[in-house]
Design an enzyme around this catalytic site. Structure first.
Site, PDB file in Angstrom:
ATOM      1  N   ASP A 210      45.524  47.959  36.172  1.00 29.08           N
ATOM      2  CA  ASP A 210      45.511  46.646  35.543  1.00 29.08           C
ATOM      3  C   ASP A 210      45.942  46.830  34.093  1.00 29.08           C
ATOM      4  O   ASP A 210      46.283  47.951  33.670  1.00 29.08           O
ATOM      5  CB  ASP A 210      44.136  45.986  35.649  1.00 29.08           C
TER       6      ASP A 210
ATOM      7  N   SER B 299      38.555  47.913  48.283  1.00 31.40           N
ATOM      8  CA  SER B 299      39.775  48.049  47.486  1.00 31.40           C
ATOM      9  C   SER B 299      39.494  47.638  46.044  1.00 31.40           C
ATOM     10  O   SER B 299      38.387  47.194  45.710  1.00 31.40           O
ATOM     11  CB  SER B 299      40.899  47.205  48.088  1.00 31.40           C
ATOM     12  N   TYR B 300      40.501  47.742  45.196  1.00 36.74           N
ATOM     13  CA  TYR B 300      40.323  47.483  43.766  1.00 36.74           C
ATOM     14  C   TYR B 300      39.769  46.073  43.550  1.00 36.74           C
ATOM     15  O   TYR B 300      40.336  45.087  44.032  1.00 36.74           O
ATOM     16  CB  TYR B 300      41.667  47.631  43.047  1.00 36.74           C
ATOM     17  N   PRO B 301      38.629  45.944  42.832  1.00 34.82           N
ATOM     18  CA  PRO B 301      37.946  44.642  42.760  1.00 34.82           C
ATOM     19  C   PRO B 301      38.439  43.691  41.680  1.00 34.82           C
ATOM     20  O   PRO B 301      37.872  42.620  41.519  1.00 34.82           O
ATOM     21  CB  PRO B 301      36.489  45.054  42.483  1.00 34.82           C
TER      22      PRO B 301
END
Length: 768
Positions: free
Chosen positions: A119, A335-337
């Protein structure tokens, strides 16, 4: 053999990635900082045999702050923070020695692979790592690229190996957008916070907040809560009337009908309609309609929806939810939150993800049925281009995850299964009646197929009593017709889930920062969390927002921050210049700050209605060293001493008990000492209120925590009263961390001479 240095964002993540890439053959050791481990193994990279070194950071390596003197609240005009005050990058956690650790481990490496979270914050940390290690790397061979970026969304063998095979480059623009946000929040937030904290804490004693903070995102967040509070307070209930009719047929239970006019606001008019309906003794069926309807399955799960459901259904605060989600992610369960996307990529392995849940005792049968009958194509969501939606990555049990971890994992898994399940189907029957001149209806639902509600039963169709079988022209006996008086109700306080929705709608914060802003307004005592996760503003929160509206509504409305967020996104996309966006935004807020300072009396008028003047608050405790009158001890946060005669306020250590210390005075300023006792450990430390607020040495920081208890301090100066000697030792040995020893210097009072750690001779009286 060349070396590939790889860095993840958290130690647990580094360990998981190293085990996957090395197929479990890596060796591990602790790093010099004790917090991060280094995992080493050999393998192939870019067609050559290399040695891999995998380690991590612990979040941000660096943080942005003002240089030395600009951190002094008393000596710097907050207006200077907008432009004149230089900033610098400092280690985010100096105790970790993260920069030195990275430099030691990266020295002599040939390649760098960055495995930071994918991110904008992760991109920013990429460049923090590179700034630390690039000077120590081996020079590149020819024109080969030596810095690579791994892009991944889950900690699974497939995703990690694919990321390693498709390495890219770190995104400088996304990192710059984070730099811009950090600098804007620092300059704007500190300027407003320092001014209003000093102004109001110096005037009112019962604010009950250690910091009256302002934040470009935090303040609009509070504004939403206060706006709802104002609607509740200004709401005036209004009476209205409805007609309730009950009819029955044969021995069936009576049906309660809904009036087609819904309600009227005049009692006489309502009574007129009742009288007209009462002329008929039978209710005639005008129509019977049956329609099959579907309750659609949910779209894929993103961060905001996860936070909403966790707050409203699971009773978990957003900040706590994100902490749990991050732990589940680093352990490889989800998975990526952090994602805004609600659409699965075309190549997403839906069947493979579903198969992992086939043996669950909770939803295994549903999963097996879906796999055998064929999964449904998920509803089309929005692809923002960041990460796939949040999904479970492997099976788990409650014993593995703990109570809160399991509850969140349970919801994420059920939501994923629901997205590939059929819609819920039901039959809606509606019967229309006429009683005299008035029309009424009743309706009922009958479940046809549970569909996705099998795994999300709380969204299922409630079982209702079946409607009687009838057709057009049938008649029912009227059992009762009466006029009911009711009142309109005010809205309730905002729930966290509703606040999250408003923040997303108005562009306040990001999926990652929304929980932080909500947590901040709770910690600052601007709102309290009531039952049902409802946010009720405190007096302080209400007065602040009303004050901003009175002076400059832009400070609290979401419009400006939403516009700033759009500019920051343009930086991330490479469509806007970092320096121009920064300067433009700071210019706007600088003008607003000056206007706010000039107009502060408007907010002060609201404050004086809700809070008590500081002179009328607290109880006498110790004497002021200037006027020798008693100062008042104010216990409300932040605890402090106020001299009403000198009109000055002095800070005290927080989170402990304060009492007078033997009526002894500080030898430097004549202020009476107080004794601070830690609430947790019970240790006591004497404090001079003036020195604590106004450090006597240039290098001392304001409010430095005392390091030694009184019992460990021994007098060093013969000829002085023992208590004065102890106080000198306390002030200079503990607060300033310098060694005390008498030195014979005839030009000064020899009994007041001390020696600092670097053996420089200093006279207490002259230096003070």
């Amino acid at each position: 053999m060349r070396t590939v240095f790889m860095v993840a964002e958290k130690p647990s993540l580094a360990q998981s990635i190293a085990k996957i890439l090395s197929k479990g053959s890596c060796s591990s050791r602790k790093g010099l900082n004790g917090a991060c481990s280094v995992h080493e193994y050999t393998g192939s990279f870019m067609g050559q045999n290399v040695r891999f070194k995998m380690t991590s950071v612990c979040g941000h390596v660096m943080s942005l702050d003002f240089i030395g003197k600009y951190n002094n609240w008393d000596k710097v005009d907050p207006a200077e923070l907008f432009s004149k005050a230089p900033t610098e990058k400092k280690e985010a956690n100096p105790k970790l020695n993260m920069v030195k650790f990275l430099q030691v481990e990266a020295k002599g490496c040939d390649y760098v692979v960055l495995w930071l979270d994918c991110d904008k914050e992760g991109e920013n940390i990429c460049f923090e790592v590179l700034d630390a290690i690039q000077p120590l790397m081996n020079k590149s061979y020819g024109n080969d690229c030596t810095v690579y970026r791994a892009k991944f969304s889950s900690i699974t063998d497939t995703d990690i190996c694919n990321a390693m095979n498709r390495l890219g480059e770190p995104n400088r623009n996304e990192a710059l957008s984070v730099d811009a946000r950090q600098e804007l929040d620092l300059r704007i937030g500190c300027a407003f916070t320092r001014f209003q904290t000093k102004y109001f804490q110096g005037k009112y004693g019962n604010l009950d907040s250690s910091l009256i903070s302002f934040g470009p995102c935090q303040t609009p967040t509070l504004g939403f809560c206060v706006e709802r509070h104002d609607k509740i307070q200004s709401f005036k209930p209004e009476a209205y009337w409805v007609i309730q009719a009950k009819v029955f047929k044969g021995k069936d239970s009576p049906l309660t009908l809904d009036w087609d006019r819904v309600r009227v606001f005049d009692r006489d008019v309502g009574q007129m309609f009742v009288n007209m309906a009462k002329t008929a003794k039978e209710a005639k069926v005008d129509s019977v309609s049956k329609k099959e309807k579907a309750k659609q399955r949910p779209i894929a799960l993103n961060t905001v929806e996860m936070l909403r459901v966790a707050s409203s259904a699971l009773g978990m605060a957003p900040q706590h939810t994100m902490q749990i989600a991050e732990r589940l992610y680093t352990q490889g369960y989800i998975s990526y939150p952090r994602t805004e996307t609600t659409h699965y990529p075309e190549n997403f392995d839906l069947k493979g993800t579903l198969k992992q849940q086939a043996n669950s005792s909770f939803w295994g049968e549903t999963v097996k049925a879906l796999l055998s009958e064929g999964i449904n194509r998920p509803k089309k969501g929005v692809d923002v281009g960041d990460h796939p939606p949040i999904t479970p990555m492997r099976a788990a049990s409650e014993s593995e995850l703990g109570s809160d971890g399991w509850r969140l994992y349970d919801y994420i898994t059920r939501h994923f299964i629901a997205t590939v399940s059929p819609d819920c189907k039901y039959l809606q029957t509606t019967i229309s009646f006429s009683i005299g001149t008035e029309s009424f209806t009743c309706s009922g639902k009958t479940l046809i197929s549970a569909g996705y509600t099998e795994v999300m039963p709380w969204q299922g169709i409630a079982q209702e009593e079946a409607l009687p079988v009838c057709e057009r022209g049938d008649t029912f006996t009227v059992d009762e017709i009466k006029l009911l008086e009711k009142q309109t109700n005010p809205p309730d306080y905002l729930t966290e889930a509703e606040l999250i929705t408003l923040m997303e709608k108005h562009g306040i914060g990001t999926d990652a920062s929304i929980p932080v802003h909500i947590n901040n307004i709770c910690q600052r005592n601007y709102v309290t969390v009531e039952s049902g996760r409802k946010l009720k503003p405190t007096n302080l929160g209400i007065v602040l927002v009303h004050g901003y509206y009175k002076i400059d509504a832009d400070l609290v409305l979401p419009t400006i921050r939403s516009a700033v967020e759009k500019l920051l996104n343009l930086i991330a996309l490479g469509k806007a210049n970092f320096h121009q966006v920064l300067q433009h935004t700071l210019d706007i807020f600088k003008r607003k700050f000056h206007y706010f300072v000039d107009s502060i009396a408007g907010m002060d008028e609201l404050m004086e209605v809700s809070f008590s003047p500081i002179a009328a608050t607290g109880k006498p405790l110790s004497r002021c060293g200037k006027c020798h009158r008693f100062m008042k001890y104010i216990q409300a946060k932040p605890s402090r001493l106020h001299c009403s005669h000198c009109d000055e306020t002095y800070s005290l250590p927080q989170n402990g008990a304060i009492k007078l210390y033997k009526e002894l005075k500080c030898p430097l300023d004549e202020f009476e000492l107080v004794l601070w006792t830690s609430g947790s450990r019970g240790k006591s430390y004497p404090v001079c209120p003036y020195c604590f607020s106004n450090p006597p040495f240039r290098d001392m920081k304001k409010g430095r925590r005392l390091k030694k208890p009184l019992s460990s301090v021994k007098p060093h100066f013969p000829g002085y009263a023992s208590h004065n000697l102890i106080h000198i030792a306390i002030k200079y040995s503990i607060l300033c961390r310098i060694q005390i020893a008498p030195i014979q210097i005839r030009a000064c009072d020899p009994l007041r001479a001390i020696v600092s750690l670097d053996r420089t001779r200093v006279c207490v009286r002259c230096h003070g």
